[in-house]
Every structure is written in C-alpha cells, then in structure tokens.
Design a protein around this motif. Structure first.
Motif, PDB file in Angstrom:
ATOM      1  N   ASP A  14       0.971   4.287  -2.620  1.00  0.00           N
ATOM      2  CA  ASP A  14       0.837   5.674  -2.176  1.00  0.00           C
ATOM      3  C   ASP A  14       1.984   6.539  -2.685  1.00  0.00           C
ATOM      4  O   ASP A  14       1.824   7.748  -2.887  1.00  0.00           O
ATOM      5  N   ARG A  47      -9.299  -1.091  -0.004  1.00  0.00           N
ATOM      6  CA  ARG A  47      -9.121   0.356  -0.019  1.00  0.00           C
ATOM      7  C   ARG A  47      -9.702   1.003  -1.262  1.00  0.00           C
ATOM      8  O   ARG A  47     -10.074   2.182  -1.233  1.00  0.00           O
ATOM      9  N   ASP A  48      -9.775   0.271  -2.360  1.00  0.00           N
ATOM     10  CA  ASP A  48     -10.280   0.847  -3.623  1.00  0.00           C
ATOM     11  C   ASP A  48     -11.797   1.087  -3.562  1.00  0.00           C
ATOM     12  O   ASP A  48     -12.511   0.410  -2.860  1.00  0.00           O
ATOM     13  N   LEU A  62       0.829  -1.203   0.000  1.00  0.00           N
ATOM     14  CA  LEU A  62       0.000   0.000   0.000  1.00  0.00           C
ATOM     15  C   LEU A  62       0.864   1.254   0.000  1.00  0.00           C
ATOM     16  O   LEU A  62       0.554   2.239  -0.692  1.00  0.00           O
TER      17      LEU A  62
END
Length: 353
Positions: A322, A352-353, A318
C-alpha cells in the motif's frame, strides 16, 4: 498468526534459538545446511512445496516476471547454497549476496545478535562471502532456476573507496549473465566508508559506470541486466531525493528500500544489551521507518521499489504494498515467523488482487 506460523514459533524456533544461544550465526548456518539438503532432493522439495502452497499473484517489474511478490532478501543466502530450496518455500524470487569481487571472511564472530523481545536482529557481518568468481561457478553448476534471481554486489573490504567503481564492475562482469537483476549495495553500515557512496557525486560515478557496463555486456540489441540500488533507512528526505535524481540520470531500473538501520528506536528494555552491539538493526523496530521510506520514494519517482524492512506479518506485507512497493523481501520475519509467513503473505495478496 496462521497455523503454520504458530507451529514454527512453538516447536522449531525454540530449538534454533537454543542452538544459537552463544552465537546466532550457528543457527543460520544449520538452517542453510538443511535447506541445501532439501534443495538437492526432488521429493523433499515437492513435499515442502505442497505444505506451503498458496495462491500467488504474479508481477512484472522492470521487465522481469515474478511468480509472486515475496522474495528472499540479500544476506540470508549470501553464496547461493540453498538456491533450489527457496522456490519450494513459496518465494517468488531470491536475492543472493551481498557478494564482493574478492572473497572475504567478514568481521569477527560473534557478529549476529537476536533481540527477541523486540523481534529484531543486529548484524555486523561485513559482507562475508566466497567471492563473485565462486558464486558464478555455483550458479553455472545449478543451472536455470524456476524463479528470478537477484544478485547483490558490494565493495570488497580490501578495496579503498576511491577504487570502488572498478571493484563493483568486476563483480558485475562475472555475474551479469546469471542475474535477472543486480542490486548495488551502497548502504550496509558494516563496511567502512561504504555509505559514503550514497552521496551524489560518487553514486553518480558508480551507477553510471554500472548501467553503462551492463549495456555494453548486453551487446547490440540485447537487454541489459536491470541495475537496482539499495538505500539506507537513515537517509534524510533530501538525501533520498538526491539518490533518486542520480537514479534517473544514470538509468537505474529500480530501488530497494531499505537496508538495516544504525538507529535503535523501538527496542524494549530486555534487549538493551544486544542492541548495544555495533551493526545494522533489522526486524520489527524497522517496520514503520522502512514503510515511510518506501512511501517517500514512490511519491517522488516512477521507478519500481522492492520494499524490505520489518515485514513480520501478512498485514505488514500488505501495508508495504500500500505504501507503493511493487515487490517485497523478507529476512528477519523468516527468523521469527518461519516459512509460514511466506504462505500467509502470498495468500493475503492473492485474496486482495
């Protein structure tokens, strides 16, 4: 750490590490042999796929659709011996190679060293592979794959640096028809003189020739295979800036950041002996630097970036996204955390999407 990752580290990894205690490459070959066997058996593939299934987030990058963001990094399966198994493990794409125009044995063994306390690996493999022609024959036999295929190409050891362009072109001509993208490896520290090809003048000549040849091979109205360039983490910001300018000038489709490092930062005391071996370092000691390079690259170009280097957990994946990466690749993380890492990253990205 997920249940699958804990199970691997407790039960599977100790067996593999004992197997390769004298030569870590032995465990690598045994793993590939097992994956090759799984790839040949539809029921085995289906069972593995059920075990590692997870929600996934597709991406479309440089004109190619990837069913998930996580791919197999070059070096794991140089000659494409386990191509049918990688998708079953949850990978959204596979990069084979690095392959060279001429077959070559690579450097003398031992040439692969684990740094267990640091969760790293030092390798000086030297582009050991069966050659571009053999890989093309294998890909012809395997046929279409369910996920995109990248092919990493490098300079043959027998070819002097001044003959590098034609050497790379030879591999491109043999392999372009099978590739969803071609990765140009000019950043391995284990082939004499190779990293000099990252300098502006030779890199411009090389990438210009490859992108031009890809267009010619595609023919009128055809879509050229995307050309990506893989860079070293040891370049300064100004040197990376020059590489990015060359990419813009020559029509390169993307950047892979990063290769292994010749640095030895982040090594714990118990690993100082294997860390002293010549070669490129990968794994957790590279996590921060690889992310820094990705952040710099994405801050200075609109080209998509495949982030690779020190992704040892879902959080690392992740964080790399980022930093600006469009896709991820893992290798050393797979050694230390097992295929559960792929599932963990896919799950985290999808959530998260």
């Amino acid at each position: 750490m997920t249940v699958l990752e804990r199970g691997y580290t407790a039960a599977v990894r100790p067996v593999l590490f004992r197997l390769g205690r004298g030569d870590a490459e032995l465990a690598h070959h045994r793993t590939l042999h097992a994956l090759h066997a799984i790839g040949r058996r539809p029921r085995a593939r289906a069972a593995v796929q059920r075990l590692l299934s997870a929600d996934r987030s597709p991406r479309r990058v440089f004109g190619v659709t990837f069913p998930s963001v996580v791919g197999v990094a070059a070096g794991m399966d140089k000659d494409g011996s386990a191509l049918n198994a990688w998708p079953a493990l949850g990978f959204g794409f596979t990069e084979v190679g690095t392959v060279t125009a001429h077959p070559q044995p690579g450097n003398e063994r031992p040439r692969l060293f684990r740094l267990v306390g640091s969760q790293g690996v030092v390798n000086r493999m030297g582009f050991n592979n069966a050659g571009a022609r053999r890989l093309a024959a294998r890909l012809d036999d395997v046929g279409p794959l369910p996920t995109p295929l990248g092919i990493s190409i490098g300079k043959s050891k027998v070819t002097p640096v001044h003959g590098a362009v034609e050497d790379y072109l030879t591999s491109l001509r043999m392999l372009h028809a099978y590739a969803d993208y071609i990765a140009v490896n000019v950043s391995s520290p284990n082939t004499l003189g190779l990293r000099a090809l990252q300098e502006k003048r030779p890199l411009t000549e090389l990438l210009g020739a490859l992108t031009g040849e890809a267009a010619d091979l595609a023919g009128d109205g055809g879509r050229p295979v995307p050309i990506l360039v893989k860079i070293a983490p040891d370049l300064s910001d100004s040197a990376i800036g020059e590489v990015l300018q060359v990419c813009a000038d020559t029509g390169v489709a993307g950047v892979i950041a990063t290769n292994t490092t010749v640095g030895r930062d982040g090594i714990v005391a118990r690993d100082l002996v294997p860390a002293g071996e010549p070669g490129g370092l990968s794994g957790a000691p590279l996590t921060v630097r690889a992310r820094e390079v990705v952040r710099f690259v994405t801050g200075h170009t609109d080209l998509p970036v495949i982030g690779v280097g020190g992704i040892m957990s879902a959080d690392d994946g992740l964080a790399m996204l980022d930093a600006g990466a469009s896709l991820l690749q893992i290798y050393t993380g797979l050694i230390y955390r097992g295929p559960g890492l792929v599932r963990a990253i896919n799950t985290a990205v999808a959530a998260r999407d």
